[in-house]
Design an enzyme around this catalytic site. Structure first.
Site, short mmCIF file in Angstrom:
data_model
loop_
_atom_site.label_atom_id
_atom_site.label_comp_id
_atom_site.label_asym_id
_atom_site.label_seq_id
_atom_site.Cartn_x
_atom_site.Cartn_y
_atom_site.Cartn_z
N SER A 81 20.19 -1.72 34.10
CA SER A 81 20.03 -1.75 35.56
C SER A 81 20.21 -3.14 36.16
CB SER A 81 18.64 -1.24 35.93
OG SER A 81 17.64 -2.17 35.52
N GLU A 94 0.82 -1.21 0.00
CA GLU A 94 0.00 0.00 0.00
C GLU A 94 0.86 1.26 0.00
OE1 GLU A 94 -4.00 1.50 2.39
OE2 GLU A 94 -2.72 -0.02 3.29
N CYS A 154 -5.72 -3.57 1.99
CA CYS A 154 -5.48 -3.65 3.44
C CYS A 154 -6.75 -3.84 4.25
CB CYS A 154 -4.71 -2.42 3.92
SG CYS A 154 -3.84 -2.69 5.49
N LYS A 172 -9.24 3.31 -2.71
CA LYS A 172 -9.62 2.50 -1.55
C LYS A 172 -11.05 2.87 -1.12
CE LYS A 172 -7.58 0.87 2.78
NZ LYS A 172 -6.39 1.00 3.68
N GLY A 215 17.81 -5.36 35.71
CA GLY A 215 16.44 -5.84 35.87
C GLY A 215 15.89 -6.43 34.59
N PRO A 273 21.01 2.41 29.42
CA PRO A 273 21.20 2.29 30.87
C PRO A 273 20.74 0.90 31.32
CG PRO A 273 20.07 4.34 30.30
CD PRO A 273 20.05 3.47 29.08
#
Length: 682
Positions: free
Chosen positions: A351, A45, A175, A114, A353, A349
């Protein structure tokens, strides 16, 4: 009489307003299609200008340059002797339409606008385009002079029409029309159209691919036919990632499958199919035709001597797991941003975690995917024309810098976990202590006010406690950008780094992050992914990439580490601060966005969903707590880092989730309705 046709569809990594690059990729796809014997080529598209032009669609320049590209396509010897189906904006009677332009041998055959627009979630097509709502109606479109000079045509058919060749009939969908309950292919099939085409710009979401495949299969299961699906690929300069998946189906079976995630800018899928299979399939069906306007063309897709040409056979679609999708989709998105931004790499950064480790693993996956596929781009990013990466780890060391920013509230455990993960993926790792910067800022405040704030653990108020946490978080943002701009300079290398964010979708829901902290980055590959999915992804990385350092990260409770340690141990946890678990947040997020629940209707659903674990009173407390936190922190979404879109309940205010950011946070009327129900129950 010929019966077999070879058709081509493709996935192209187009870029908004990159007219020159878009032209080159279109021509390359046509060239590949022809070498594979195709007589018809379908593209994605709005491929000429790029799908994501947004308000640039208002500009006459976008229309002008699109027609200039179309002229070059018409003139190119590459596009001769094959029907080319390309997408571009077209202005007709001063109305702007999203169109397909079909041409053959320097003649435009038809322009099909369309009819059903995508106008929800990430899409705003009605902002820029009007739908063609005149079913079965065709008008004359007066071509611009620059096109007339090439084609010798003054006008061409414009509207709801189909293309009739000497051997078959081709109808167009675009689409969202496939996803609509009034899909055009239904009536087209009833009128004898045998080949349906769909040019898309369909974005990636986790677990969405099977919906798309099932829609394509079902389009030809009911009434037979051949279906070609083309799609955009890449980031196109926006938050979403278009994930390819070009395919060909016949009579409910997939016979050709393109890649869902790939760094190849041009992928062409061809299939040879037998028109007689469609006619036989339809032989026992009842048809109630509503005639389409047919544009006739003196051209055949088949040849007279195709009896020995083998037809493609049904295949089983190979779907990626959600963990593989997280590994591949955001990685390809990151690579597009990096190579097109002109920057020399990323800074994260780290950490120690789950969230920042997930971002690091996605960069690692990017290095695995890109190491040999796009060597020319790799060398341009690295800045060494002779560079040849020895391994993904080697490439990671060249383009990825991680930094652990410790404070007096950080534990040695998170520091070690960050260092171990960095060692395994090969990033350039930096350890920074932010205490001197934090104390300097507090010193300025104290010099002005004569007061020095304290943590609650040391006798301070809640306001002091929050301010002290936010200072640490915002200092980290400043340092991240400083090192992103100058760390390569300090090493005698050119270029800067893009700062990566790592706030997940569930934390964005409740605003569980500091405004203008490390969540304020250049781009965020996990901003649309839930914590639950990220944990599953990290388990996948442990096995797939042998990143064993992730085991310790997964075992540790999520924490911001912004409050003082207790006996050297973390006392602050994310879920305690938020007042709910990440799995509960995921459920609440889906109810809020996908099921469109306000506080009361969410309560009504959750008392049944959580009845085995929580009482109605406890459910009410969680619902009210969520909506308070959500509305208090909604303003943070107006500044949220552009994030990879992956989850259908994302709170991203930039485009996907358009809601107020200033609420009455007491929700007086709504919460009273909940309280009334709790009172009745008890």
């Amino acid at each position: 009489m010929g019966r077999k046709v070879t058709l081509a569809t493709c996935s192209l990594n187009q870029w908004s307003l990159d007219f020159e690059g878009n032209l080159d990729r279109i021509l390359k796809s046509v060239e590949i299609a022809k070498t594979q014997g195709a007589k018809y080529r379908l593209g994605p598209e709005l491929e000429i200008c790029g799908y994501g032009c947004a308000d640039h669609f208002y500009e006459s320049d976008t229309l002008l340059h699109s027609f200039q590209v179309l002229r070059m396509l018409l003139e190119s010897p590459i596009t001769q002797d094959i029907i080319c189906d390309v997408g571009m904006p077209v202005m007709h009677h001063n109305v702007r339409y999203n169109c397909r332009v079909l041409f053959l041998n320097r003649k435009i055959l038809l322009i099909r606008p369309k009819m059903l627009m995508a106008n929800h979630g990430n899409y705003r097509e009605l902002r820029w385009f009007s739908p063609w709502n005149q079913l079965r109606k065709v008008e004359e479109y007066f071509l611009p002079r620059m096109i007339q000079e090439v084609t010798g045509q003054e006008t061409v058919p414009f509207g709801d029409c189909v293309l009739s060749t000497k051997d078959t009939c081709i109808g167009t969908e675009m689409c969202a029309e496939l996803w609509n309950p009034r899909s055009p292919h239904i009536q087209l099939g009833l009128d004898g159209v045998e080949i349906f085409t769909n040019s898309s710009a369909s974005h990636h979401e986790l677990r969405k691919a099977d919906q798309r495949v099932n829609l394509v299969k079902s389009a030809t299961t009911k009434s037979g036919g051949i279906y070609l699906y083309a799609n955009q690929r890449g980031c196109d300069g926006d938050r979403v990632y278009y994930d390819g998946c070009a395919m060909v189906a016949i009579n409910g079976d997939i016979v050709a499958q393109g890649a869902q995630f790939s760094l190849n800018d041009v992928e062409v899928i061809t299939a040879t199919v037998d028109l007689e299979d469609v006619r036989s399939y339809r032989g026992e069906l009842c048809h109630e035709p509503k005639p389409c306007h047919r544009v006739k063309v003196d051209f055949s897709l088949s040849t007279d001597d195709d009896i020995y040409l083998p037809a493609h056979q049904p295949i089983t679609w190979l779907f990626h797991t959600p963990e593989e999708e997280i590994s591949l989709g955001p990685a390809c998105w990151l690579w597009d941003y990096l190579r097109r931004s002109g920057q020399a790499g990323f800074l994260l950064p780290l950490s120690g975690g789950v969230d920042s480790s997930s971002t690091a693993c996605i960069v690692n996956s990017m290095c695995v995917v890109s190491i040999f596929q796009v060597l020319e781009d790799v060398r341009r990013v690295v800045g060494e024309q002779s560079y040849y990466p020895q391994s993904p780890r080697d490439l990671c060391g060249h383009i990825f810098t991680t930094c652990y920013m410790a404070s007096e509230n950080s534990s040695s455990d998170t520091c070690n976990r960050a260092k171990d993960l960095s060692n395994q993926i090969g990033s350039t790792h930096i350890n920074i202590n932010i205490d001197i910067a934090v104390k300097g800022i507090l010193g300025i405040f104290s010099a002005v006010t004569g007061r020095w704030p304290q943590f609650q653990a040391n006798g301070g108020s809640q306001r002091e406690n929050l301010a002290l946490q936010n200072i640490q978080a915002r200092v980290r943002m400043l340092l991240a950008y400083l090192f992103a701009q100058l760390s390569l300079w300090a090493r005698g290398k050119p270029g800067g780094l893009l700062v990566l964010g790592s706030a997940n979708v569930d934390e964005s829901l409740t605003g569980y992050f500091t405004k203008y902290d490390c969540s304020s980055a250049d781009i965020n590959p996990i901003g649309g992914i839930s914590k639950t999915d990220l944990k599953s992804f990290l388990l996948y990385c442990v096995e797939h990439f042998q990143l064993t350092a992730l085991r310790g990260i997964l075992a540790a409770p999520p924490t911001a580490e912004l409050e003082p340690l207790t006996d050297g141990q973390v006392s602050q946890t994310d879920e305690a601060d938020m007042g709910m678990t990440y799995s509960e947040l995921s459920v609440i997020g889906r109810l809020r966005k996908i099921s469109k629940c306000g506080p009361f209707s969410m309560f009504c659903k959750l008392i049944h969903m959580w009845k085995d674990a929580l009482s109605p009173t406890e459910v009410a407390q969680k619902v009210k707590h969520f909506f308070r936190m959500y509305s208090i922190n909604r303003h943070k979404m107006t500044t949220v880092t552009p994030s990879y879109h992956a989850e259908s309940y994302s709170p991203d205010d930039n485009r996907f989730d358009l809601r107020p950011f200033l609420y009455n946070t007491r929700w007086t009327w709504q919460f009273r309705c909940i309280d009334n129900q709790v009172t009745i129950k008890t």
